[in-house]
Design a protein around this motif. Structure first.
Motif, PDB file in Angstrom:
ATOM      1  N   ASP A  72       0.822  -1.209   0.000  1.00 22.85           N
ATOM      2  CA  ASP A  72       0.000   0.000   0.000  1.00 22.85           C
ATOM      3  C   ASP A  72       0.852   1.254   0.000  1.00 22.85           C
ATOM      4  O   ASP A  72       2.062   1.209   0.187  1.00 22.85           O
ATOM      5  N   VAL A  73       0.190   2.378  -0.235  1.00 23.03           N
ATOM      6  CA  VAL A  73       0.818   3.691  -0.217  1.00 23.03           C
ATOM      7  C   VAL A  73      -0.062   4.606   0.624  1.00 23.03           C
ATOM      8  O   VAL A  73      -1.286   4.647   0.435  1.00 23.03           O
ATOM      9  N   SER A  74       0.537   5.334   1.552  1.00 22.42           N
ATOM     10  CA  SER A  74      -0.205   6.270   2.397  1.00 22.42           C
ATOM     11  C   SER A  74      -0.081   7.679   1.833  1.00 22.42           C
ATOM     12  O   SER A  74       0.982   8.075   1.338  1.00 22.42           O
ATOM     13  N   ALA A  75      -1.169   8.435   1.906  1.00 28.35           N
ATOM     14  CA  ALA A  75      -1.187   9.803   1.405  1.00 28.35           C
ATOM     15  C   ALA A  75      -2.247  10.584   2.166  1.00 28.35           C
ATOM     16  O   ALA A  75      -2.999  10.020   2.975  1.00 28.35           O
ATOM     17  N   VAL A  76      -2.288  11.869   1.918  1.00 27.95           N
ATOM     18  CA  VAL A  76      -3.324  12.731   2.500  1.00 27.95           C
ATOM     19  C   VAL A  76      -4.062  13.422   1.364  1.00 27.95           C
ATOM     20  O   VAL A  76      -3.496  13.662   0.292  1.00 27.95           O
ATOM     21  N   VAL A 221       0.188  10.943  -5.003  1.00 30.63           N
ATOM     22  CA  VAL A 221       1.178   9.905  -4.676  1.00 30.63           C
ATOM     23  C   VAL A 221       2.472  10.245  -5.408  1.00 30.63           C
ATOM     24  O   VAL A 221       2.446  10.927  -6.446  1.00 30.63           O
ATOM     25  N   GLU A 236      -8.629   2.955   1.125  1.00 31.05           N
ATOM     26  CA  GLU A 236      -9.177   3.040   2.474  1.00 31.05           C
ATOM     27  C   GLU A 236      -8.988   4.471   2.963  1.00 31.05           C
ATOM     28  O   GLU A 236      -7.870   4.982   2.983  1.00 31.05           O
ATOM     29  N   ARG A 285      -7.149  10.920   5.299  1.00 31.90           N
ATOM     30  CA  ARG A 285      -5.934  10.102   5.304  1.00 31.90           C
ATOM     31  C   ARG A 285      -6.213   8.883   4.423  1.00 31.90           C
ATOM     32  O   ARG A 285      -7.120   8.093   4.721  1.00 31.90           O
ATOM     33  N   VAL A 286      -5.445   8.763   3.372  1.00 31.25           N
ATOM     34  CA  VAL A 286      -5.742   7.793   2.324  1.00 31.25           C
ATOM     35  C   VAL A 286      -4.712   6.669   2.349  1.00 31.25           C
ATOM     36  O   VAL A 286      -3.506   6.915   2.504  1.00 31.25           O
ATOM     37  N   ARG A 287      -5.196   5.448   2.183  1.00 36.67           N
ATOM     38  CA  ARG A 287      -4.336   4.272   2.048  1.00 36.67           C
ATOM     39  C   ARG A 287      -4.707   3.583   0.748  1.00 36.67           C
ATOM     40  O   ARG A 287      -5.774   2.982   0.625  1.00 36.67           O
ATOM     41  N   ARG A 332       7.101  -3.927   6.720  1.00 37.13           N
ATOM     42  CA  ARG A 332       5.908  -3.513   7.439  1.00 37.13           C
ATOM     43  C   ARG A 332       6.035  -3.909   8.901  1.00 37.13           C
ATOM     44  O   ARG A 332       6.295  -5.079   9.217  1.00 37.13           O
TER      45      ARG A 332
END
Length: 385
Positions: A72-76, A221, A236, A285-287, A332
């Motif tokens: 996954d990649v986390s972003a806002v 991203v 998510e 907050r995006v995953r 992870r």
């Protein structure tokens, strides 16, 4: 007399030579035991090192586990309405009617704002009357031209006059329609800042209209993921205003242009919002889920021992340590994915690797070592659909 003069220097030379010899042997004599002691110590140390190479090393270990691993990649990002518009008039006028309440849900085509249109209605009536006369004259001119009482040119001129007045009527009706503003889509209106009787100019903000039956989430991203992102991938979303409530979405659009200043790609997801809990402007907050591996092999991070530009681990095989080169993947929660070099159930050393200098070193597992337990996999499960 001459013999005495020669005797004294000879005696002095003999004395000086004797004293020099004594000092030389006195200085040399204490060093012999020290050199012998140092040599003995070095010999003992070397003997101990040789002897220690075969000693058993106590180590901590962990078992290679199989888990469901999420790439996954986390972003806002920000929440946006499905459709959003600020209602503005195209003409200046005085408000005669407001057909909505603050925060009320409205239907597509519903009248929202009406302006005083008395002048425009009069223009429409005038244009209709003029058009009626022109049409009657044209019909009479057609009969007269058929009977050769007037020229064909006179008939055509009356036809052109009808067409001009038809355009004049259409213009008057268009101006009249601008005096009413209707909802372009179904949604919820905001809080108005005008009242009945206010005179507003064209382009002034009257009210905002938002369709939040579904919402969009815009986020960025890094450009290195631009080639692996696809429409339909799972997202998510968490918002600070609704803690502990994850929202599921999918990638709906990908901007083809990468931002040159931030070196990032803009993505848009869509979330169903039937209850209207998500509001436009919320911080998100995006995953982004790029992929899910159901049978990924993982080991603790401390098991990895760098060797140049390679990654290695020490496996425990039949009570002995064996250095093994591996290829790593995702990292992870203090766990490293192993893509090549190990199998599920293999036992790897997680502590005291510095004491393992060669393959085949005998090892024993320290009693009560936390690394002897299998790798925990609960934190790496994929999100439920």
């Amino acid at each position: 007399m001459n013999a005495r003069r020669l005797l004294y220097p000879a005696i002095a030379a003999i004395g000086i030579a004797a004293l020099g010899s004594y000092a030389y042997y006195a200085e040399r004599q204490p060093q012999r035991p020290m050199e012998q002691t140092a040599g003995t110590a070095q010999s003992s140390h070397g003997a101990g090192r040789v002897k220690g190479q075969g000693s058993v090393v106590s180590v901590d270990v962990a078992t290679v586990a199989t888990v469901k691993l999420v790439d996954d990649v986390s972003a806002v990002g920000s929440i946006r309405s499905n459709e959003s518009v600020v209602i503005r008039p195209e003409v200046s006028g005085r408000i005669s009617r407001l057909n909505f309440g603050d925060g009320q849900r409205v239907r597509k085509g519903q009248l929202l704002v009406a302006f005083d249109a008395s002048v425009n209605q009069a223009e429409v009536q005038q244009a209709k009357a003029e058009l009626g006369i022109a049409r009657a004259n044209f019909e009479r001119n057609v009969d007269l031209a058929r009977q050769k009482f007037i020229s064909v040119r006179a008939r055509d001129e009356s036809l052109a006059n009808v067409q001009v007045l038809e355009a004049k009527l259409a213009l008057a009706e268009a101006r009249l329609s601008k005096m009413e503003i209707r909802a372009p889509f179904s949604g919820i209106v905001g809080i108005r800042t005008v009242s009945v009787g206010d005179y507003v100019k064209d382009g002034a903000d009257l009210i905002n209209l938002e369709d939040i039956s579904s919402v969009k989430v815009d986020f960025r991203v890094p450009e290195k993921y631009a080639d692996v992102v696809r429409k339909g991938q799972l997202i998510e979303v968490m918002v600070d205003a609704l803690p502990g409530k994850p929202f599921r979405a999918t990638v709906d659009a990908i901007d083809p242009q990468v931002d040159s200043s931030g070196r990032s790609a803009l993505l848009r997801g869509r979330i169903d919002n039937p209850e209207g809990r998500l509001k436009p402007g919320m911080f998100a907050r995006v995953r982004l889920i790029l992929g899910v591996r159901d049978n990924a092999l993982v080991v603790p991070e401390e098991a990895i021992v760098p060797q140049g530009n390679k990654a290695t681990v020490w496996r425990v095989v039949d009570g002995k340590a064996a250095r093994t080169e591996v290829r790593t993947g995702l990292r992870r929660a203090a766990r490293v994915e192993i893509t090549q070099g190990l199998q599920a159930g293999d036992m790897v050393v997680t502590a005291e690797q510095i004491r393992l200098t060669r393959d085949g070193t005998p090892v024993k597992i320290a009693q009560g070592a936390p690394g002897a337990r299998p790798v925990e996999a609960s934190a790496e499960t994929a999100p439920k659909s």
